[in-house]
Design a protein around this motif. Structure first.
Motif, mmCIF file in Angstrom:
data_model
loop_
_atom_site.group_PDB
_atom_site.id
_atom_site.type_symbol
_atom_site.label_atom_id
_atom_site.label_comp_id
_atom_site.label_asym_id
_atom_site.label_seq_id
_atom_site.Cartn_x
_atom_site.Cartn_y
_atom_site.Cartn_z
ATOM 1 N N ILE A 1 -49.196 -8.304 14.147
ATOM 2 C CA ILE A 1 -50.561 -8.482 14.633
ATOM 3 C C ILE A 1 -50.787 -9.960 14.913
ATOM 4 N N ASP A 2 -51.113 -10.242 16.139
ATOM 5 C CA ASP A 2 -51.325 -11.613 16.593
ATOM 6 C C ASP A 2 -52.836 -11.821 16.609
ATOM 7 N N TYR A 3 -53.329 -12.609 15.680
ATOM 8 C CA TYR A 3 -54.780 -12.806 15.618
ATOM 9 C C TYR A 3 -55.107 -14.193 15.094
ATOM 10 N N GLY A 4 -56.371 -14.543 15.136
ATOM 11 C CA GLY A 4 -56.771 -15.895 14.718
ATOM 12 C C GLY A 4 -56.729 -16.799 15.937
ATOM 13 N N GLY A 5 -55.514 -17.162 16.321
ATOM 14 C CA GLY A 5 -55.297 -17.952 17.533
ATOM 15 C C GLY A 5 -56.117 -19.221 17.662
ATOM 16 N N PRO A 6 -56.291 -20.003 16.570
ATOM 17 C CA PRO A 6 -57.074 -21.240 16.726
ATOM 18 C C PRO A 6 -56.240 -22.296 17.434
ATOM 19 N N ASN A 7 -56.900 -23.289 17.924
ATOM 20 C CA ASN A 7 -56.197 -24.388 18.568
ATOM 21 C C ASN A 7 -56.220 -25.591 17.639
ATOM 22 N N VAL A 8 -55.048 -26.146 17.433
ATOM 23 C CA VAL A 8 -54.904 -27.283 16.529
ATOM 24 C C VAL A 8 -55.817 -28.426 16.953
ATOM 25 N N ILE B 1 -50.607 -16.073 13.112
ATOM 26 C CA ILE B 1 -51.789 -16.793 13.601
ATOM 27 C C ILE B 1 -51.655 -17.298 15.038
ATOM 28 N N HIS B 2 -50.445 -17.486 15.501
ATOM 29 C CA HIS B 2 -50.179 -17.978 16.858
ATOM 30 C C HIS B 2 -51.079 -19.169 17.239
ATOM 31 N N LEU B 3 -50.799 -20.270 16.567
ATOM 32 C CA LEU B 3 -51.555 -21.512 16.795
ATOM 33 C C LEU B 3 -51.401 -22.030 18.219
ATOM 34 N N LEU C 1 -46.460 -22.612 30.788
ATOM 35 C CA LEU C 1 -47.886 -22.289 30.663
ATOM 36 C C LEU C 1 -48.134 -21.409 29.435
ATOM 37 N N TYR C 2 -49.400 -21.082 29.284
ATOM 38 C CA TYR C 2 -49.840 -20.159 28.233
ATOM 39 C C TYR C 2 -49.003 -18.863 28.279
ATOM 40 N N ASN C 3 -48.825 -18.322 29.478
ATOM 41 C CA ASN C 3 -48.004 -17.105 29.657
ATOM 42 C C ASN C 3 -46.599 -17.293 29.134
ATOM 43 N N THR D 1 -45.388 -19.299 26.924
ATOM 44 C CA THR D 1 -45.221 -19.305 25.465
ATOM 45 C C THR D 1 -45.452 -17.910 24.895
ATOM 46 N N ASP D 2 -46.378 -17.148 25.481
ATOM 47 C CA ASP D 2 -46.594 -15.796 24.962
ATOM 48 C C ASP D 2 -45.366 -14.919 25.195
ATOM 49 N N LEU D 3 -44.767 -15.044 26.374
ATOM 50 C CA LEU D 3 -43.576 -14.242 26.661
ATOM 51 C C LEU D 3 -42.415 -14.656 25.758
ATOM 52 N N ILE E 1 -49.722 -5.903 18.315
ATOM 53 C CA ILE E 1 -51.166 -5.798 18.554
ATOM 54 C C ILE E 1 -51.738 -7.212 18.695
ATOM 55 N N TYR E 2 -52.503 -7.440 19.741
ATOM 56 C CA TYR E 2 -53.139 -8.745 19.962
ATOM 57 C C TYR E 2 -54.641 -8.592 19.817
ATOM 58 N N VAL E 3 -55.214 -9.388 18.938
ATOM 59 C CA VAL E 3 -56.672 -9.338 18.765
ATOM 60 C C VAL E 3 -57.254 -10.619 19.355
ATOM 61 N N VAL E 4 -57.697 -10.524 20.577
ATOM 62 C CA VAL E 4 -58.129 -11.702 21.340
ATOM 63 C C VAL E 4 -59.396 -11.335 22.133
ATOM 64 N N ASP E 5 -60.163 -12.332 22.473
ATOM 65 C CA ASP E 5 -61.363 -12.167 23.306
ATOM 66 C C ASP E 5 -61.072 -11.266 24.512
ATOM 67 N N ARG F 1 -62.112 -11.214 27.354
ATOM 68 C CA ARG F 1 -62.004 -11.872 28.649
ATOM 69 C C ARG F 1 -60.558 -12.191 29.010
ATOM 70 N N GLN F 2 -59.643 -12.055 28.021
ATOM 71 C CA GLN F 2 -58.226 -12.276 28.321
ATOM 72 C C GLN F 2 -57.504 -10.960 28.650
ATOM 73 N N ASP F 3 -58.284 -9.945 28.941
ATOM 74 C CA ASP F 3 -57.775 -8.621 29.256
ATOM 75 C C ASP F 3 -56.713 -8.627 30.372
ATOM 76 N N TYR G 1 -55.133 -11.125 31.627
ATOM 77 C CA TYR G 1 -54.008 -11.967 31.226
ATOM 78 C C TYR G 1 -52.983 -11.168 30.426
ATOM 79 N N PHE G 2 -53.460 -10.406 29.435
ATOM 80 C CA PHE G 2 -52.521 -9.641 28.614
ATOM 81 C C PHE G 2 -51.896 -8.491 29.394
ATOM 82 N N GLU G 3 -52.635 -7.938 30.342
ATOM 83 C CA GLU G 3 -52.053 -6.909 31.203
ATOM 84 C C GLU G 3 -50.832 -7.492 31.925
#
Ligand code: ARG
Length: 588
Positions: free
Chosen positions: A118-125, A158-160, A323-325, A327-329, A345-349, A351-353, A355-357
């Motif tokens: 589960i990828d969640y939290g996702g804060p930015n340092v 947490i995927h910082l 890019l963001y993509n 690093t996710d890949l 499972i990704y728990v993210v805003d 609005r990134q729908d 993007y994750f698709e």
């Protein structure tokens, strides 16, 4: 343990078969007329056409077969052909006794537990946590706990956000302020200091300043991009500085997440996959998945059945930067390699729908995942203020998480000390526990994908569908159990009894729904189902409590039966709030 509805459906199916009808007709559901019955079966209506018979006749024949059934106390065929059902109190008692004696109240464990990331939290340092991060933390933590409870191997990561331009911005601003720092001296070959040249509060001020400047000043932005490039290419001083930023920031993040009872198994970040990106890019090129488009490297992910435009997934920018993509890949690649998850499972805003698709499609197309690997995006809505706009401070600024939590703590504290004397330290402690329930339940009781209004007054209320109401109910039960012990009762020796009144039976029936509810909450990734369940359960308990003089009961065995029911109710409620991510105090 089998689910209650399945068990009673089996009994009903047998009766349909015995009466000469198709078994499938015997499916039982909860009653939609609770004033008339507890369960119902509409199979006779469904079978009327097939058997060319009036539904009531079929219903009567089936009801006949169920006379003397050990499952039902009442089976009534009513016009035009419903079967209205009431459960036998003996059967009900045995069922909840089974729940009590079983592991996890009889929730069935999977034969093949899945490994789930589960990828969640996702804060930015280096950026302070704000309310936007609250939902990911709260929902993700609960999803993780539900999946663990359901018997799976679950890893929360947490995927910082620790690798992009924001790091270059901070480094640039630091250099402007302290150009003589040894980190900027290219000829320096010694050991860098252990102590960071800034504190967390400085850091949190540096980022917005730098970000603001870069928007106005092109040369400044250019410098920041260069600093990012140098960092990513391993320039020693920059790496050392980045380590300081990471350490200072992570220490602070840990403190904040701890206060929320949110715990990650992995503290990985975008930077962790930096070294595997070139290999991934080569692979995508070599296999012909990626191609050049206007200088950039992309993977096409649109499909014929698309009804909306799904743009290609960009792997590298024209200047070769990732890019963001990317690093996710690469993170997916690494997780598949090291953890071999069956399910991501990704728990993210929400609005990134899109993007994750793109990312999911790209991961499938390029075979970074196996065909059977499940990938789910759990997108959550916005937390709004009463004005329906994203939640802000009273002055209209971005609401920091720490401030929000301390405001709710204070509100709760005032309520706790109202009209009574209690030690300050204890009141503070209780307030903290109850405040967390208010914030978490307020969030989780909504379907995650929906926006919701953060309403402190409502969330902190002891009445209604709120966290504090649930805790209040648990504390009430605990206090009765304590008094029972003071009267000389022993909680270990109490045995469940058959229900003697309606509210008691209703409470028992509510308890039986636990396993089905938890299974659905896991399968549908839906913590709000746990909330809805405990709200009903708490209401059922409170109705029973108001109608029953438990401790004053003279018949000792009857009293002991009620106490046993209370113990089970408390345990089920506490298990549920634990998977939601909060706890109950001993008193409040
Ligand atoms: N740091 C990102 C943000 O603030 C969220 C990360 C979400 N997780 C992910 N794997 N992309 O938008």
């Amino acid at each position: 343990m089998k689910k209650l509805l399945d068990l009673i459906s089996e009994e009903m199916k047998k009766a349909f078969a015995e009466a000469g009808y198709a078994e499938e007709l015997g499916r039982v559901t909860l009653s939609n007329r609770p004033d008339l019955c507890e369960f119902q079966c509409n199979g006779a209506m469904a079978g009327a056409k097939q058997y060319k018979k009036a539904p009531i006749m079929i219903a009567n024949e089936v009801a006949e077969k169920l006379q003397g059934s050990a499952v039902f106390a009442e089976v009534e065929a009513v016009m035009p052909g419903f079967l209205n059902l009431k459960l036998s109190t003996t059967f009900l008692k045995e069922y909840i006794q089974g729940m009590r004696d079983a592991d996890k109240f009889g929730l069935e464990m999977p034969e093949n537990p899945l490994t789930i990331v589960i990828d969640y939290g996702g804060p930015n340092v280096a950026k302070p946590l704000h309310v936007g991060h609250l939902r990911s933390a709260i929902i993700g933590e609960s999803v993780k706990r539900i999946a663990k409870y359901a018997g799976h191997n679950v890893i929360g990561d947490i995927h910082l956000g620790d690798w992009g331009l924001q790091m270059g911005l901070i480094i640039t601003e630091l250099q402007e302020r302290q150009p003589d720092l040894v980190y900027f001296d290219d000829s320096f070959e010694g050991e860098y200091p252990e102590e960071a040249p800034f504190t967390i509060s400085e850091l949190e001020e540096i980022y917005p300043t730098a970000s603001g400047k870069s928007k106005e000043d092109a040369a400044y932005k250019e410098k920041a991009m260069e600093a990012t490039f140098k960092l990513q290419n391993g320039v020693r001083g920059y790496r050392a500085l980045w380590n300081h930023i990471l350490n200072v920031s992570v220490t602070d993040l840990k403190k904040n997440y701890n206060n929320l009872s949110v715990n990650f198994d992995l503290w990985k970040g975008e930077s962790d996959v930096h070294d595997i990106i070139p290999g991934m890019v080569d692979y995508m090129k070599k296999e012909g998945y990626a191609h050049e488009s206007e200088g950039a490297l992309v993977v096409d992910v649109k499909e014929e059945t698309d009804t909306k435009e799904i743009p290609p997934c960009m792997i590298l920018k024209s200047d070769g930067a990732s890019l963001y993509n990317t690093t996710d890949l690469a993170t997916i690649m690494e997780r598949m390699d090291k953890i071999k998850p069956d399910y991501l499972i990704y728990v993210v805003d929400k609005r990134q729908d899109l993007y994750f698709e793109q990312v999911f499609r790209c991961a499938r197309k390029t075979k970074l995942v196996n065909p059977e690997t499940k990938m789910t995006f759990l997108g959550f809505g916005t937390m709004n203020g009463k004005d329906g706009k994203p939640y802000k401070t009273r002055e209209g600024g971005v609401m920091r998480l720490e401030r929000l939590i301390s405001e709710v703590n204070e509100e709760m504290y005032q309520k706790i000390i109202e009209n009574r004397t209690i030690e300050e330290a204890e009141a503070r402690e209780i307030a903290k526990t109850v405040a967390l329930s208010a914030v978490k339940y307020g969030d989780l009781s909504n379907q995650a994908s929906k926006d919701y209004i953060f309403d402190i007054d409502r969330f902190t209320s002891f009445e209604g569908d709120t966290g504090p109401y649930i805790l209040y109910t648990i504390v009430r039960i605990k206090s009765i159990l304590n008094k029972y012990k003071e009267q000389g009762g022993n909680l270990e020796c109490v045995g469940l009894q058959e229900a003697v009144n309606a509210s008691e039976k209703a409470l028992m029936l509510e308890l039986t729904k636990f396993n089905a509810m938890m299974e659905t909450a896991y399968e549908e990734i839906a913590p709000h189902k746990v909330c809805a369940y405990i709200y009903d359960l708490a209401n059922a308990f409170n109705r029973f409590y108001h109608e029953t003089k438990i401790l004053a009961e003279e018949d000792e065995s009857k009293k002991a039966g009620w106490i046993a029911l209370l113990v089970l109710t408390r345990d089920v409620l506490e298990t549920c709030i634990d998977v939601l991510g909060f706890t109950a105090p001993e008193r409040m």
